[in-house]
Write an enzyme that holds these catalytic residues in place. Structure first.
Site, mmCIF file in Angstrom:
data_model
loop_
_atom_site.group_PDB
_atom_site.id
_atom_site.type_symbol
_atom_site.label_atom_id
_atom_site.label_comp_id
_atom_site.label_asym_id
_atom_site.label_seq_id
_atom_site.Cartn_x
_atom_site.Cartn_y
_atom_site.Cartn_z
ATOM 1 C CE1 TYR A 1 -3.017 3.121 0.701
ATOM 2 C CE2 TYR A 1 -2.183 3.147 2.948
ATOM 3 C CZ TYR A 1 -2.916 3.738 1.930
ATOM 4 O OH TYR A 1 -3.544 4.932 2.157
HETATM 5 O O1 LIG Z 1 -3.308 8.016 7.112
HETATM 6 C C1 LIG Z 1 -2.688 7.000 6.960
HETATM 7 O O2 LIG Z 1 -1.495 6.949 6.775
HETATM 8 C C2 LIG Z 1 -3.473 5.730 6.949
HETATM 9 O O3 LIG Z 1 -4.408 5.781 8.013
HETATM 10 C C3 LIG Z 1 -5.204 4.653 8.142
HETATM 11 O O4 LIG Z 1 -4.434 3.561 8.580
HETATM 12 P P1 LIG Z 1 -4.315 3.264 10.143
HETATM 13 O O5 LIG Z 1 -3.450 4.275 10.824
HETATM 14 O O6 LIG Z 1 -3.952 1.823 10.265
HETATM 15 O O7 LIG Z 1 -5.820 3.563 10.643
HETATM 16 P P2 LIG Z 1 -6.845 2.734 11.526
HETATM 17 O O8 LIG Z 1 -7.309 1.494 10.843
HETATM 18 O O9 LIG Z 1 -7.894 3.665 11.973
HETATM 19 O O10 LIG Z 1 -5.980 2.269 12.779
HETATM 20 C C4 LIG Z 1 -5.588 3.180 13.783
HETATM 21 C C5 LIG Z 1 -4.819 2.412 14.830
HETATM 22 O O11 LIG Z 1 -5.682 1.441 15.430
HETATM 23 C C6 LIG Z 1 -5.144 0.142 15.292
HETATM 24 N N1 LIG Z 1 -6.287 -0.792 15.083
HETATM 25 C C7 LIG Z 1 -7.013 -0.768 13.950
HETATM 26 C C8 LIG Z 1 -8.095 -1.603 13.783
HETATM 27 C C9 LIG Z 1 -8.416 -2.507 14.798
HETATM 28 O O12 LIG Z 1 -9.373 -3.312 14.711
HETATM 29 N N2 LIG Z 1 -7.667 -2.503 15.935
HETATM 30 C C10 LIG Z 1 -6.602 -1.668 16.103
HETATM 31 O O13 LIG Z 1 -5.936 -1.714 17.164
HETATM 32 C C11 LIG Z 1 -4.184 0.207 14.115
HETATM 33 O O14 LIG Z 1 -3.201 -0.805 14.236
HETATM 34 C C12 LIG Z 1 -3.643 1.616 14.265
HETATM 35 O O15 LIG Z 1 -2.597 1.639 15.199
HETATM 36 C C13 LIG Z 1 -5.929 4.339 6.827
HETATM 37 O O16 LIG Z 1 -6.583 3.089 6.898
HETATM 38 C C14 LIG Z 1 -5.020 4.340 5.650
HETATM 39 O O17 LIG Z 1 -5.782 4.219 4.457
HETATM 40 C C15 LIG Z 1 -4.240 5.614 5.644
HETATM 41 O O18 LIG Z 1 -3.376 5.677 4.582
#
Ligand SMILES: O=C(O)[C@H]1O[C@H](OP(=O)(O)OP(=O)(O)OC[C@H]2O[C@@H](n3ccc(=O)[nH]c3=O)[C@H](O)[C@@H]2O)[C@H](O)[C@@H](O)[C@@H]1O
Length: 338
Positions: A152
Site C-alpha cells: 500500500y
Molecule cells: O493516514 C494513513 O497513513 C493511513 O491511516 C489509516 O491507517 P491506520 O493508521 O492503520 O488507521 P486505523 O485502521 O484507523 O488504525 C488506527 C490504529 O488502530 C489500530 N487498530 C485498527 C483496527 C483494529 O481493529 N484494531 C486496532 O488496534 C491500528 O493498528 C492503528 O494503530 C488508513 O486506513 C489508511 O488508508 C491511511 O493511509
C-alpha cells in the site's frame, strides 16, 4: 470553479465534494463503488451529494481510461483532485493486486489525462504510511521515505514519484498531500474508530493491535478538508517558493510539492480507546493482540510546511471528533445495516 474529484463515494471525497458544492462550485465525482467495504455506505454518500444540482456523478473504475478521459473532458475542470484509491494498510497483505491496479495504474491514468487537458492544479492523496517505521519524529516531508512496510505504502510512494515526472515533463502543477489517519462522520468501516464503535455497541470485543503500544496523529475530517481547500489555492510554482528552505519541498525540477496534512499531536492507541469508551459511556471488552504485519508503530506529522503555505493546521480535539463520529453512527446505523 469546476472541480473533478475521484473517490466522491469514499470518505474523504464525499466530504470534500459536499464542502465545495455548499460553496457553490461545480463538482464531477468519479467513483468505481468498489465492494471493498459496505457499498450501501458509498451509495448513501453519493445520494447525499446528489441533492446538489451541481453534482455530476460518474460511476466507473480508474483503470477504465476511456471512461475516465470522457468524464474529465466533459467536466473541463479547473482543479482535479484524485482521492480514489485502494486504501487500507492491512488489506494490502491480502490483495496486493488491487493496490497496483488502483493506486499505480489508476493514478497513472489520471496523470496521462491531466497532461492532455489544461488544469490549474492537480492534487493527489498520499499517505503517512510511506514514512514506514522512520525513527525520527515528527515526520517531515523532507525526510527519506523510501522504506515502505507495505505494498500500500509502496504504491502511494510510486504515485508521488510518477507525479513528479509528469509535473516536470508536462508542466502540470501538482500537490501530493500525505494524510494521517483521518477519522470522523461518514468514516470507513475498515478503520479503527468505526470497528471499535460498532463492536462496542453490539457488545462484542474490540481487537487492539500491537498490545496497544502504538500511536497515531489522528486527523479530524473537517480539518483535513479545510487544509485541502486552502492548499488548492496554493498552486506550486517558483513564485510561491518559500523562503524557509528547511520546510519547503517544492521541486527544483518541476511544479511539484509534497505536503503533510496532520496536526502534529499524536495520541496513543489506548488513549484513543478510552476516548471512544467515554463517547459511548461504557467500557470496551478489550482483546489485546500482537502487532499486525505491515502496521507502523507510530505516525507524527510535522505540520510546519502546511502552516507556512496555508496559515492553518488541524486542531480539532479527539474528544470532539470521536463524539461527532459516534453521533453520526447512531443516526445511520439502522439504515446502514438494513
Ligand atoms: O493516514 C494513513 O497513513 C493511513 O491511516 C489509516 O491507517 P491506520 O493508521 O492503520 O488507521 P486505523 O485502521 O484507523 O488504525 C488506527 C490504529 O488502530 C489500530 N487498530 C485498527 C483496527 C483494529 O481493529 N484494531 C486496532 O488496534 C491500528 O493498528 C492503528 O494503530 C488508513 O486506513 C489508511 O488508508 C491511511 O493511509
Amino acid at each position: 470553479m469546476r472541480y473533478f474529484i475521484t473517490g466522491t463515494a469514499g470518505f474523504i471525497g464525499f466530504h470534500l465534494a459536499r464542502r465545495l458544492l455548499q460553496e457553490g462550485h461545480d463538482v464531477t465525482g468519479f467513483d468505481g463503488l468498489t465492494p471493498y467495504y459496505n457499498v450501501k455506505l458509498k451509495e448513501m454518500r453519493h445520494a447525499a451529494l446528489s441533492q446538489f444540482p451541481a453534482f455530476k456523478p460518474v460511476i466507473a473504475m480508474l483503470e477504465d481510461r476511456p471512461a475516465l478521459e470522457a468524464a474529465v473532458l466533459a467536466a473541463k475542470p479547473d482543479i482535479l483532485i484524485h482521492l480514489a484509491a485502494q486504501a487500507g494498510v492491512r488489506y494490502s497483505l491480502e490483495n496486493p493486486e488491487a493496490y497496483l491496479r488502483s493506486n499505480v495504474e489508476g493514478s497513472w491514468n489520471i496523470m496521462e489525462i491531466a497532461r492532455r487537458v489544461e488544469i490549474r492544479h492537480l492534487m493527489l492523496a498520499s499517505t503517512s504510511s510511506i514514512y514506514g517505521a522512520n525513527a525520527t519524529v515528527p515526520f517531515r516531508e523532507t525526510d527519506r521515505a523510501d522504506e515502505p512496510l507495505t505494498i500500500y505504502a509502496a504504491t502511494k510512494k510510486s504515485m508521488e514519484l510518477m507525479a513528479h515526472s509528469y509535473a516536470h515533463l508536462h508542466k502540470i502543477p501538482t500537490t501530493a498531500f500525505r494524510f494521517f489517519t483521518v477519522y470522523g462522520p461518514w468514516g470507513r468501516p475498515d478503520m479503527a474508530l468505526f470497528k471499535f464503535t460498532k463492536n462496542m455497541l453490539e457488545g462484542q470485543p474490540i481487537e487492539i493491535y500491537g498490545e496497544g503500544n502504538m500511536s497515531r496523529d489522528f486527523t479530524y475530517i473537517d480539518d483535513l478538508i479545510e487544509a485541502i481547500v486552502r492548499l488548492s489555492a496554493v498552486v506550486p510554482s517558483e513564485e510561491n517558493r518559500l523562503e524557509n528552505t528547511a520546510v519547503e519541498t517544492l521541486s527544483h525540477q518541476a511544479p511539484f510539492r509534497v505536503v503533510n496534512i496532520g496536526g502534529g499531536q499524536p495520541v496513543s492507541l489506548m488513549d484513543f480507546v478510552e476516548t471512544v469508551e467515554k463517547a459511548l459511556g461504557h467500557p470496551a471488552i478489550r482483546k489485546m493482540l500482537a502487532m499486525q504485519k505491515g502496521d507502523v508503530p507510530r505516525t507524527f506529522a510535522a505540520p510546519d510546511l502546511l502552516v507556512a503555505l496555508t496559515g492553518y493546521k488541524p486542531d480539532t480535539t479527539l474528544d470532539v471528533g470521536v463524539k461527532a463520529f459516534v453521533d453520526w453512527y447512531l443516526d445511520v446505523r439502522s439504515e446502514l445495516n438494513a
